[in-house]
Structure formats: structure tokens, C-alpha cells
Write an enzyme that holds these catalytic residues in place. Sequence first.
Site, PDB file in Angstrom:
ATOM      1  N   LYS A   1      -0.946 -19.482  44.837  1.00  0.00           N
ATOM      2  CA  LYS A   1      -1.379 -20.814  45.140  1.00  0.00           C
ATOM      3  C   LYS A   1      -2.791 -20.907  44.298  1.00  0.00           C
ATOM      4  O   LYS A   1      -2.848 -22.262  44.185  1.00  0.00           O
ATOM      5  CB  LYS A   1      -1.332 -21.003  46.452  1.00  0.00           C
TER       6      LYS A   1
ATOM      7  N   TYR B   1       1.177 -15.634  48.223  1.00  0.00           N
ATOM      8  CA  TYR B   1       1.670 -16.591  47.990  1.00  0.00           C
ATOM      9  C   TYR B   1      -0.009 -17.017  47.976  1.00  0.00           C
ATOM     10  O   TYR B   1       0.290 -17.943  47.285  1.00  0.00           O
ATOM     11  CB  TYR B   1       2.092 -16.766  49.656  1.00  0.00           C
TER      12      TYR B   1
HETATM   13  P1  NDP Z   1      11.723 -25.865  50.354  1.00  0.00           P
HETATM   14  O1  NDP Z   1      11.096 -23.979  50.810  1.00  0.00           O
HETATM   15  O2  NDP Z   1      12.056 -26.693  52.542  1.00  0.00           O
HETATM   16  O3  NDP Z   1      11.977 -26.062  49.744  1.00  0.00           O
HETATM   17  C1  NDP Z   1      11.816 -25.101  48.382  1.00  0.00           C
HETATM   18  C2  NDP Z   1      12.155 -26.221  47.292  1.00  0.00           C
HETATM   19  O4  NDP Z   1      11.774 -24.921  46.278  1.00  0.00           O
HETATM   20  C3  NDP Z   1      13.653 -25.721  47.994  1.00  0.00           C
HETATM   21  O5  NDP Z   1      14.278 -26.984  47.113  1.00  0.00           O
HETATM   22  C4  NDP Z   1      13.868 -24.711  45.824  1.00  0.00           C
HETATM   23  O6  NDP Z   1      15.538 -24.569  45.949  1.00  0.00           O
HETATM   24  C5  NDP Z   1      13.098 -24.485  46.020  1.00  0.00           C
HETATM   25  N1  NDP Z   1      12.924 -23.257  44.612  1.00  0.00           N
HETATM   26  C6  NDP Z   1      12.432 -22.383  45.443  1.00  0.00           C
HETATM   27  N2  NDP Z   1      12.329 -21.235  44.684  1.00  0.00           N
HETATM   28  C7  NDP Z   1      13.190 -21.647  43.306  1.00  0.00           C
HETATM   29  C8  NDP Z   1      13.012 -20.838  41.917  1.00  0.00           C
HETATM   30  N3  NDP Z   1      12.877 -19.592  41.962  1.00  0.00           N
HETATM   31  N4  NDP Z   1      13.729 -21.741  41.020  1.00  0.00           N
HETATM   32  C9  NDP Z   1      13.920 -22.995  41.458  1.00  0.00           C
HETATM   33  N5  NDP Z   1      13.819 -23.993  42.624  1.00  0.00           N
HETATM   34  C10 NDP Z   1      13.378 -23.050  43.539  1.00  0.00           C
HETATM   35  O7  NDP Z   1       9.941 -25.891  50.641  1.00  0.00           O
HETATM   36  P2  NDP Z   1       9.043 -26.671  50.502  1.00  0.00           P
HETATM   37  O8  NDP Z   1       9.160 -28.275  50.679  1.00  0.00           O
HETATM   38  O9  NDP Z   1       8.105 -26.597  52.471  1.00  0.00           O
HETATM   39  O10 NDP Z   1       7.367 -26.734  50.113  1.00  0.00           O
HETATM   40  C11 NDP Z   1       7.657 -26.984  48.747  1.00  0.00           C
HETATM   41  C12 NDP Z   1       5.914 -27.143  47.780  1.00  0.00           C
HETATM   42  O11 NDP Z   1       5.252 -26.738  48.676  1.00  0.00           O
HETATM   43  C13 NDP Z   1       6.021 -24.938  47.820  1.00  0.00           C
HETATM   44  O12 NDP Z   1       5.209 -25.228  47.210  1.00  0.00           O
HETATM   45  C14 NDP Z   1       5.088 -24.727  48.965  1.00  0.00           C
HETATM   46  O13 NDP Z   1       5.009 -23.896  48.555  1.00  0.00           O
HETATM   47  C15 NDP Z   1       4.230 -25.631  49.410  1.00  0.00           C
HETATM   48  N6  NDP Z   1       4.311 -25.936  50.419  1.00  0.00           N
HETATM   49  C16 NDP Z   1       4.883 -26.244  51.422  1.00  0.00           C
HETATM   50  C17 NDP Z   1       3.487 -26.086  52.447  1.00  0.00           C
HETATM   51  C18 NDP Z   1       4.596 -26.398  53.779  1.00  0.00           C
HETATM   52  O14 NDP Z   1       3.857 -26.402  54.652  1.00  0.00           O
HETATM   53  N7  NDP Z   1       5.300 -26.157  54.397  1.00  0.00           N
HETATM   54  C19 NDP Z   1       1.999 -26.089  52.653  1.00  0.00           C
HETATM   55  C20 NDP Z   1       1.756 -25.873  51.734  1.00  0.00           C
HETATM   56  C21 NDP Z   1       2.242 -25.944  50.615  1.00  0.00           C
HETATM   57  P3  NDP Z   1      17.155 -24.607  46.374  1.00  0.00           P
HETATM   58  O15 NDP Z   1      16.702 -25.928  47.727  1.00  0.00           O
HETATM   59  O16 NDP Z   1      17.695 -24.808  45.735  1.00  0.00           O
HETATM   60  O17 NDP Z   1      16.791 -23.410  47.102  1.00  0.00           O
END
Ligand code: NDP
Length: 250
Positions: free
Chosen positions: A162, A158
Site C-alpha cells: 500500500k 500489506y
Molecule cells: P473485499 O475483500 O471485500 O473485496 C476485495 C475485492 O478485490 C473483491 O472484489 C475481489 O474479487 C477483488 N480481488 C482480490 N484479489 C483479486 C485479484 N487477484 N484479481 C482481481 N480481483 C481481485 O475488500 P475491500 O472491499 O474491503 O477492500 C477493497 C480495497 O480497499 C482493497 O485494496 C483493500 O486493501 C482496501 N482497503 C480496505 C480497507 C477495509 O477496511 N476494508 C481498509 C483500507 C484499504 P472477488 O470478489 O472476485 O474475489
Amino acid sequence: MSTKRFENQVAVVTGAGRGIGEGIARHLASEGAKIAVVSRTESNSVRTAEAINAIAPDSARPYAVDVADFDAVQKVGEQILADFGRCDILVNNAGITRDTLAMRMSSEDWDVVLQTNLKGAFSFTRAILRAMVKQRSGRIINISSVSGLMGLAGQANYAASKAGLIGMSKSIAREIASRGITVNVVAPGFIETDMTSVLNEEVRKGALSQIPLTRFGAVEDIASAVAFLASKEAAYITGQVLAVDGGMSM
Ligand code: NDP
């Protein structure tokens, strides 16, 4: 509703089916943007688009695609441009974790995280960039993580994805700055979403102890930072990383 900074603009938000991406999509829509809601699971993108349309009629459309699939993303990108006629803001937010210590990390854990988080962002950027270059304007915002800045145990895959996003963003920022397009990165800390709800109490306590502002972040903390970078006010900012992490990485 706040001032409509994004009236007549189109935003593509990946991973907008839930969590941070959904919050970003809702925020940009609340400021007047039309939204292409991209998610992997169709029911999730449909739900977010319906929720936005309930508040701002006819402003959102759902798309389902795996961001790691170059050909599929190219097709969806073309579809979005055909449906909306332009793209002003691209937010590469889709991301996953497969946390485990490096010694135990499977090849699949490595590949799927790099493919989703890094290849996925490149894939969507390439699919949309030509349209932005023709417009001679655009904003690309890539969602990284404190993990990409500091490294976190259990996140070799990860953190690599990132940190890779940051290098990619700076390179593309240099390539297209003269066309009026900016590329920036938001690096969230620990934000309350599905991704973090799976962590156990001990990990949560450990994380909290490292956050100077003494709380986990909310989706809106990230959405408002993204909206700033997408706005006219941020026109002279490119190739930068904005950590939105309660001070965790300072
Ligand atoms: P969630 O797990 O809540 O949501 C992830 C989203 O990404 C979902 O909508 C999912 O789609 C989509 N997704 C995952 N894989 C794919 C793929 N292969 N193709 C298309 N869509 C995909 O994650 P968060 O909202 O927590 O995180 C969002 C971003 O922020 C990420 O990049 C994460 O790394 C980053 N982040 C989050 C942190 C946190 O503390 N939450 C901290 C730092 C960074 P679906 O709903 O359809 O499955």
C-alpha cells in the site's frame, strides 16, 4: 439520484465484485458513468454488473481477471476499450490481506499480497494508460490504506504494497500530468466489508479506540471520496493521498 457528474464517461473499477469496489462502481454509475466491473470471480462481477444495470440499464459490463496476471490484464484492458470505446476513470481497488507477524510470514504470503495489490494496480494502469494519453484526459485513483501510511503490526506485506502504491502513483502522476491525466490515492481506514468482518472482537475494539471520529467507515465514505477525485472539481489535484479514515492517521 444526485447530479450526473459522469455522464458519457467510462469507469473501470477493479475488485468491484463486492465491498468497497462494488460501492465505488455503484456510486459512479449513479452519477451517470458506464462501468467496467472487474473482479477475480466471475459470479461476483456479474452480480455487481446486474445490480447496476437494474438501476441504470445497459451501463455496466462484467469482466473476470486476476489483476496480478500481466498478460490476462492486457487482454481484458483491450477488451474493455473495444467494448466501451474509451476509459475516463480507472480505480485500482482490488486488494487482499494475508496478515501475520513478519517472523511467521511465508514467502507465499508476501508474494501474493504484493502481486495483487501493487503489481495488479500497475498492470491495469499500463493496460489503460495509452488510451487516456490519446484522449488527453483521465483520472486514475488507487486505493491504498492507512496501513501504507502508518504501518500496522501483522501487515508487513500489506503495508509495503500500500505504501508502494503511493510512490507508484506519484511517479505516474508526474509522467502524465501534461496530458491532462491525474493520479491520486485514497487511503481508507477501517471500513466495514468482508475484509474486516474476519477480524476478532479484540482487534476491532483496538482499531475503534484509534479512530477519532469513533466509528468504522462505510463503503460510501470511500466511494464519495473517489467520486470527488474522479470529478471535474478535482482537476487541479494530482499526486495526492486522501486519507478517509475517521482521523486515524492524522
Ligand atoms: P473485499 O475483500 O471485500 O473485496 C476485495 C475485492 O478485490 C473483491 O472484489 C475481489 O474479487 C477483488 N480481488 C482480490 N484479489 C483479486 C485479484 N487477484 N484479481 C482481481 N480481483 C481481485 O475488500 P475491500 O472491499 O474491503 O477492500 C477493497 C480495497 O480497499 C482493497 O485494496 C483493500 O486493501 C482496501 N482497503 C480496505 C480497507 C477495509 O477496511 N476494508 C481498509 C483500507 C484499504 P472477488 O470478489 O472476485 O474475489
